[in-house]
Design a protein around this motif. Structure first.
Motif, PDB file in Angstrom:
ATOM      1  N   MET A 145     -41.438 -24.503-113.446  1.00  0.00           N
ATOM      2  CA  MET A 145     -42.197 -23.368-113.895  1.00  0.00           C
ATOM      3  C   MET A 145     -42.975 -23.747-115.148  1.00  0.00           C
ATOM      4  O   MET A 145     -42.474 -24.462-116.012  1.00  0.00           O
ATOM      5  CB  MET A 145     -41.249 -22.213-114.190  1.00  0.00           C
ATOM      6  N   ALA A 146     -44.188 -23.285-115.245  1.00  0.00           N
ATOM      7  CA  ALA A 146     -45.062 -23.626-116.360  1.00  0.00           C
ATOM      8  C   ALA A 146     -44.590 -22.969-117.652  1.00  0.00           C
ATOM      9  O   ALA A 146     -44.052 -21.861-117.650  1.00  0.00           O
ATOM     10  CB  ALA A 146     -46.486 -23.183-116.049  1.00  0.00           C
ATOM     11  N   ILE A 147     -44.807 -23.644-118.743  1.00  0.00           N
ATOM     12  CA  ILE A 147     -44.552 -23.096-120.074  1.00  0.00           C
ATOM     13  C   ILE A 147     -45.694 -22.147-120.404  1.00  0.00           C
ATOM     14  O   ILE A 147     -46.858 -22.446-120.133  1.00  0.00           O
ATOM     15  CB  ILE A 147     -44.502 -24.228-121.121  1.00  0.00           C
ATOM     16  N   HIS A 148     -45.385 -21.003-121.010  1.00  0.00           N
ATOM     17  CA  HIS A 148     -46.396 -20.035-121.432  1.00  0.00           C
ATOM     18  C   HIS A 148     -46.364 -19.933-122.951  1.00  0.00           C
ATOM     19  O   HIS A 148     -45.283 -19.862-123.538  1.00  0.00           O
ATOM     20  CB  HIS A 148     -46.104 -18.655-120.839  1.00  0.00           C
ATOM     21  N   MET A 149     -47.531 -19.927-123.588  1.00  0.00           N
ATOM     22  CA  MET A 149     -47.608 -19.708-125.027  1.00  0.00           C
ATOM     23  C   MET A 149     -48.977 -19.158-125.390  1.00  0.00           C
ATOM     24  O   MET A 149     -49.914 -19.254-124.601  1.00  0.00           O
ATOM     25  CB  MET A 149     -47.280 -20.972-125.822  1.00  0.00           C
ATOM     26  N   ASN A 150     -49.078 -18.572-126.579  1.00  0.00           N
ATOM     27  CA  ASN A 150     -50.382 -18.087-127.024  1.00  0.00           C
ATOM     28  C   ASN A 150     -51.088 -19.187-127.810  1.00  0.00           C
ATOM     29  O   ASN A 150     -50.472 -20.180-128.203  1.00  0.00           O
ATOM     30  CB  ASN A 150     -50.257 -16.782-127.823  1.00  0.00           C
ATOM     31  N   ILE A 151     -52.363 -18.996-128.053  1.00  0.00           N
ATOM     32  CA  ILE A 151     -53.182 -20.048-128.660  1.00  0.00           C
ATOM     33  C   ILE A 151     -52.712 -20.399-130.072  1.00  0.00           C
ATOM     34  O   ILE A 151     -52.737 -21.569-130.453  1.00  0.00           O
ATOM     35  CB  ILE A 151     -54.695 -19.682-128.633  1.00  0.00           C
ATOM     36  N   SER A 152     -52.267 -19.426-130.844  1.00  0.00           N
ATOM     37  CA  SER A 152     -51.815 -19.741-132.204  1.00  0.00           C
ATOM     38  C   SER A 152     -50.540 -20.592-132.171  1.00  0.00           C
ATOM     39  O   SER A 152     -50.390 -21.525-132.961  1.00  0.00           O
ATOM     40  CB  SER A 152     -51.628 -18.474-133.036  1.00  0.00           C
ATOM     41  N   GLU A 153     -49.643 -20.302-131.255  1.00  0.00           N
ATOM     42  CA  GLU A 153     -48.433 -21.108-131.088  1.00  0.00           C
ATOM     43  C   GLU A 153     -48.796 -22.524-130.631  1.00  0.00           C
ATOM     44  O   GLU A 153     -48.251 -23.509-131.130  1.00  0.00           O
ATOM     45  CB  GLU A 153     -47.524 -20.433-130.062  1.00  0.00           C
ATOM     46  N   TYR A 154     -49.728 -22.627-129.692  1.00  0.00           N
ATOM     47  CA  TYR A 154     -50.173 -23.941-129.213  1.00  0.00           C
ATOM     48  C   TYR A 154     -50.790 -24.753-130.349  1.00  0.00           C
ATOM     49  O   TYR A 154     -50.509 -25.940-130.497  1.00  0.00           O
ATOM     50  CB  TYR A 154     -51.172 -23.786-128.073  1.00  0.00           C
ATOM     51  N   ASN A 155     -51.645 -24.108-131.158  1.00  0.00           N
ATOM     52  CA  ASN A 155     -52.297 -24.818-132.260  1.00  0.00           C
ATOM     53  C   ASN A 155     -51.286 -25.392-133.241  1.00  0.00           C
ATOM     54  O   ASN A 155     -51.502 -26.477-133.800  1.00  0.00           O
ATOM     55  CB  ASN A 155     -53.288 -23.905-132.990  1.00  0.00           C
ATOM     56  N   LEU A 156     -50.186 -24.704-133.455  1.00  0.00           N
ATOM     57  CA  LEU A 156     -49.140 -25.204-134.352  1.00  0.00           C
ATOM     58  C   LEU A 156     -48.400 -26.404-133.765  1.00  0.00           C
ATOM     59  O   LEU A 156     -47.955 -27.285-134.488  1.00  0.00           O
ATOM     60  CB  LEU A 156     -48.129 -24.094-134.663  1.00  0.00           C
ATOM     61  N   LYS A 157     -48.275 -26.445-132.442  1.00  0.00           N
ATOM     62  CA  LYS A 157     -47.473 -27.474-131.776  1.00  0.00           C
ATOM     63  C   LYS A 157     -48.299 -28.547-131.070  1.00  0.00           C
ATOM     64  O   LYS A 157     -47.732 -29.495-130.526  1.00  0.00           O
ATOM     65  CB  LYS A 157     -46.567 -26.814-130.739  1.00  0.00           C
TER      66      LYS A 157
END
Length: 72
Positions: free
Chosen positions: A1-13
Motif C-alpha cells: 500500500m502506498a504511503i500518504h503524506m501532505n506536501i509540508s510533511e514531504y518537504n521536511l522528509k
C-alpha cells in the motif's frame, strides 16, 4: 500500500525519505518515477510501476475549491 503524506510533511522528509517495493527495489523518492497531477503528486516503483507514495499538494482546501471554481 502506498504511503500518504501532505506536501509540508514531504518537504521536511524529502532528503532522507527512502521508499521500498515488494519487487525488491529500494531508493530515494526522487529516484522513483514521479507524476504531477492537479492536486497530488505520486511516485511509482521504477522497476514494476507499483504506487509507492502519494503526496497531497493541497494545503488549504477552501483556496483550492475557490481556484477550481474560478477555472469554470
Amino acid at each position: 500500500m502506498a504511503i500518504h503524506m501532505n506536501i509540508s510533511e514531504y518537504n521536511l522528509k524529502a532528503e532522507s525519505l527512502r521508499l521500498s517495493c515488494q519487487c525488491g527495489w529500494e531508493g530515494k523518492a526522487n529516484e522513483a518515477n514521479g507524476e504531477l497531477h492537479e492536486a497530488v503528486m505520486n511516485f511509482e516503483c521504477p522497476k514494476c510501476d507499483k504506487m509507492l507514495l502519494i503526496i497531497n499538494l493541497i494545503t488549504d482546501a477552501q483556496k483550492y475549491f475557490d481556484w477550481k471554481e474560478s477555472k469554470k
